[in-house]
Scaffold this active site. Structure first.
Site, mmCIF file in Angstrom:
data_model
loop_
_atom_site.group_PDB
_atom_site.id
_atom_site.type_symbol
_atom_site.label_atom_id
_atom_site.label_comp_id
_atom_site.label_asym_id
_atom_site.label_seq_id
_atom_site.Cartn_x
_atom_site.Cartn_y
_atom_site.Cartn_z
ATOM 1 N N ASP A 91 -1.690 -11.306 1.053
ATOM 2 C CA ASP A 91 -2.365 -10.078 2.642
ATOM 3 C C ASP A 91 -3.900 -11.027 2.299
ATOM 4 O O ASP A 91 -4.388 -10.802 2.330
ATOM 5 C CB ASP A 91 -2.358 -9.619 2.749
ATOM 6 C CG ASP A 91 -2.584 -8.830 3.846
ATOM 7 O OD1 ASP A 91 -3.558 -9.342 4.821
ATOM 8 O OD2 ASP A 91 -3.066 -7.523 3.869
ATOM 9 N N CYS A 94 -7.492 -9.614 3.051
ATOM 10 C CA CYS A 94 -7.391 -8.064 3.551
ATOM 11 C C CYS A 94 -8.447 -7.706 3.542
ATOM 12 O O CYS A 94 -9.423 -7.753 2.599
ATOM 13 C CB CYS A 94 -6.258 -7.648 2.259
ATOM 14 S SG CYS A 94 -5.541 -6.004 2.971
ATOM 15 N N HIS A 199 -1.488 -0.395 4.711
ATOM 16 C CA HIS A 199 -2.731 -0.957 6.210
ATOM 17 C C HIS A 199 -2.740 0.901 6.897
ATOM 18 O O HIS A 199 -2.327 1.516 7.130
ATOM 19 C CB HIS A 199 -2.549 -1.637 6.848
ATOM 20 C CG HIS A 199 -2.604 -3.064 6.257
ATOM 21 N ND1 HIS A 199 -1.981 -3.638 6.430
ATOM 22 C CD2 HIS A 199 -3.193 -3.381 4.908
ATOM 23 C CE1 HIS A 199 -2.221 -5.261 5.339
ATOM 24 N NE2 HIS A 199 -2.825 -4.641 4.967
ATOM 25 N N ILE A 201 -5.634 2.980 10.411
ATOM 26 C CA ILE A 201 -6.793 3.405 10.796
ATOM 27 C C ILE A 201 -7.227 5.097 10.715
ATOM 28 O O ILE A 201 -5.846 5.746 10.567
ATOM 29 C CB ILE A 201 -6.644 2.692 12.500
ATOM 30 C CG1 ILE A 201 -6.280 1.282 12.643
ATOM 31 C CG2 ILE A 201 -7.521 3.323 12.927
ATOM 32 C CD1 ILE A 201 -6.281 1.395 14.224
ATOM 33 N N GLU A 202 -8.267 5.230 10.194
ATOM 34 C CA GLU A 202 -8.405 6.468 9.643
ATOM 35 C C GLU A 202 -9.696 6.975 10.753
ATOM 36 O O GLU A 202 -11.072 6.087 10.361
ATOM 37 C CB GLU A 202 -8.758 6.463 8.597
ATOM 38 C CG GLU A 202 -8.751 7.873 7.700
ATOM 39 C CD GLU A 202 -8.359 7.573 6.241
ATOM 40 O OE1 GLU A 202 -7.918 8.127 5.843
ATOM 41 O OE2 GLU A 202 -9.068 8.506 5.038
ATOM 42 N N HIS A 230 -8.361 -0.911 8.664
ATOM 43 C CA HIS A 230 -7.668 -1.517 6.843
ATOM 44 C C HIS A 230 -6.235 -2.115 7.060
ATOM 45 O O HIS A 230 -5.563 -1.649 7.565
ATOM 46 C CB HIS A 230 -7.135 -0.547 5.571
ATOM 47 C CG HIS A 230 -6.939 -1.522 4.188
ATOM 48 N ND1 HIS A 230 -6.379 -0.711 3.749
ATOM 49 C CD2 HIS A 230 -7.540 -2.189 3.805
ATOM 50 C CE1 HIS A 230 -5.863 -1.285 2.621
ATOM 51 N NE2 HIS A 230 -6.730 -2.177 2.763
ATOM 52 N N HIS A 319 -11.631 -7.818 0.771
ATOM 53 C CA HIS A 319 -11.177 -8.011 -0.587
ATOM 54 C C HIS A 319 -10.046 -8.813 -0.828
ATOM 55 O O HIS A 319 -9.534 -8.535 -1.982
ATOM 56 C CB HIS A 319 -11.464 -6.480 -0.467
ATOM 57 C CG HIS A 319 -9.970 -5.851 0.153
ATOM 58 N ND1 HIS A 319 -10.185 -4.537 0.524
ATOM 59 C CD2 HIS A 319 -9.074 -5.950 0.195
ATOM 60 C CE1 HIS A 319 -9.308 -3.446 0.989
ATOM 61 N NE2 HIS A 319 -8.845 -5.077 0.225
ATOM 62 N N SER A 370 -6.856 6.812 -0.133
ATOM 63 C CA SER A 370 -6.196 7.136 0.511
ATOM 64 C C SER A 370 -6.268 8.139 1.585
ATOM 65 O O SER A 370 -7.028 8.885 1.308
ATOM 66 C CB SER A 370 -5.392 7.435 -0.234
ATOM 67 O OG SER A 370 -5.336 8.171 -1.278
ATOM 68 N N HIS A 394 -12.813 -2.290 -4.465
ATOM 69 C CA HIS A 394 -11.915 -2.057 -3.700
ATOM 70 C C HIS A 394 -11.689 -0.906 -2.663
ATOM 71 O O HIS A 394 -10.677 -1.226 -1.766
ATOM 72 C CB HIS A 394 -10.983 -3.693 -3.115
ATOM 73 C CG HIS A 394 -9.722 -3.393 -3.483
ATOM 74 N ND1 HIS A 394 -8.433 -2.860 -4.715
ATOM 75 C CD2 HIS A 394 -8.989 -3.402 -2.114
ATOM 76 C CE1 HIS A 394 -8.276 -2.371 -4.275
ATOM 77 N NE2 HIS A 394 -7.374 -3.433 -3.403
#
Length: 471
Positions: A91, A94, A199, A201-202, A230, A319, A370, A394
């Site tokens: 990735d 990423c 991955h 979205i937060e 992310h 990263h 996380s 990261h």
């Protein structure tokens, strides 16, 4: 626990002295209890590669990966060193992008469910999910060669955004002709999609600020609502990595005949294949920057429509990348190709690569947790430039593999844990929720404590999750 050959050199600093075919030492910056023995073997293997300088480094979030460990950093001399797809990862670019909301945080909290739902509906999530956006092949070529500049020109953001993206969202040394048709086919319909795996979205709340002056330059304060994105280069980057691993195996057999691990396949950086991979990798990196920019545009629209608020960009970091940078090594300046795989660039104050806005502070560094745990924004330092080729951690780093997580945890357990913390979640896959449970990761607070105490990046603010969108 005792790992042969690992010697303590200082608090959070462990050295493996070069033995056998190792060309340099390996250095692990971690809490001893979190060191992964398999990943240490991978780090020692990295230390055998041609042209490596100083040492092979591991950040506190080190764990096993493809070829290079995740959380690994290695720099290779530009003239006689190599470039390796395994040192970047599948990735490519990423990375993590932080946004901040202008407006009353209580209004966001009251409308949290509606916001999460609108974002989930706006941003395609999940394995192989495609976007409704369609770009001509010529426009796609321009996007992967020009990065964020091109998508801003198309209406996805403002010029000001460019100042708040690593390398201003564009890596220049790239040529679309180095990208396969298969990579194009995989990538053409995935711009503006999140993907799956780790991955997310937060939506978060800035719970604590450790340095108000630097936080102010970054554009955040205690009580603000932030958003983390992310994701990376999706199938486009994965195919480029796959293609070039095969090309190097087929065309550089003699060069790669004595590898300690076939996953360390590589090309001399200055060779035809080394330069072609570097170019294609940069295309994928530009794709990833553009992908996060388009998702930002979607999130801005969601916030505007649900709560009437504007959303600003704080910073965007890569990263998984290899970059040409200059450092003082053995008393002289040398250009090297720095591989950061699961590691974040952490340039300090005054670095020429930084825009004026961050020249006095140093570069913003984003280390996400996380779902269910805190994330942090830090700042890069001169010490990182001297000690780790301008690199830091990261993320939390996996403690359990995905299969282990699904064996040991249930979706109901994870959802109850999140609910007990008041965290809302929308996810495409129940399996994905279990695989990405907080228990599957190391303690992000400890990882951040280590890099802060070592001085390779310094804590600026802590954010806690309110709502999560997952693939």
């Amino acid at each position: 626990m005792s790992i042969p050959g690992v010697e303590k050199e200082g608090k959070y600093i462990y050295r493996i002295k070069k033995t056998g075919n190792m060309r340099v030492d390996a250095i692990v910056l971690a809490d001893y209890e979190t060191i992964d023995e398999e990943a240490i073997e991978q780090l020692k293997n990295v230390a055998t590669l041609p042209g490596i300088v100083k040492a092979a480094y591991a950040m506190p979030d080190i764990h096993w990966g493809y070829g290079f460990p995740i959380g690994g950093v290695a720099a290779f001399d530009l003239e006689d060193g190599i470039i390796s797809p395994g040192g970047v990862g599948f990735d490519i670019n990423c990375g993590v992008r932080m946004l901040v909301v202008d407006g009353n945080s209580d209004i966001v909290k009251k409308n949290l469910e509606s916001l999460i739902k609108r974002i989930y509906e706006s941003v395609p999530v999940g394995v192989g999910e495609t976007s409704d956006l369609r770009f001509s092949k010529n426009d796609f070529k321009k996007i992967v060669e020009q990065g964020v500049r091109k998508v801003i020109e198309m209406g996805y953001g403002t010029e000001e955004d460019l100042l708040r993206i690593e390398d201003r969202g564009t890596l220049e040394d790239c040529d679309f002709s180095d990208v396969s048709e298969e990579a194009y086919e995989r990538g053409k319909d995935e711009l503006g999609t999140l993907g799956a795996g780790n991955h997310f979205i937060e939506i978060q709340l800035v719970e604590e600020v450790y340095d108000e002056e630097i936080a102010s330059v970054f554009g955040i304060k205690k009580g603000d609502i932030t958003i983390l994105i992310h994701t990376g280069s999706r199938g486009f980057g994965h195919q480029i990595a796959t293609d070039y691993i095969k090309y190097m195996r087929d065309n550089l057999k003699d060069h790669n005949k004595n590898l300690p691990d076939k996953q360390l396949i590589n090309a001399p950086f200055k060779s035809e294949w080394g330069q072609a991979y570097y170019s294609a990798m940069n295309c994928a990196a530009n794709y990833a920057f553009a992908n996060r920019q388009i998702i930002t545009h979607m999130i801005r629209k969601a916030f505007k429509s649900v709560v009437g608020m504007n959303v600003r960009l704080v910073y965007d970091v890569a990263h998984n990348i290899a970059k040409v940078e200059e450092y003082e090594i053995d008393g002289r300046k040398r250009k090297v190709i720095v591989h950061r795989k699961g590691a974040t660039r952490a340039f300090g104050p005054g670095n020429a690569a930084l825009p004026e806005i961050f020249k006095k502070t140093g570069q913003p560094v984003i280390i996400p947790g996380s779902m269910g745990t805190a994330s942090y924004i830090l700042v890069g330092t001169k010490k990182a430039e001297e000690m780790t080729f301008g690199s830091t951690a990261h993320g939390a780093g996996r403690a359990l593999g995905r299969r282990e997580a699904t064996r040991e945890l249930t979706v109901n357990h994870v959802l109850k844990e999140l609910e007990s913390k008041g965290i809302k979640i929308m996810a495409k896959s129940k399996k994905g929720i279990v695989e990405e449970a907080p228990e599957a990761y190391k303690n992000v607070d400890k990882v951040v404590q280590i890099v802060d105490e070592l001085g390779i990046s310094l804590k600026i603010a802590k954010c806690i999750p309110l709502g999560v969108v997952k693939g």
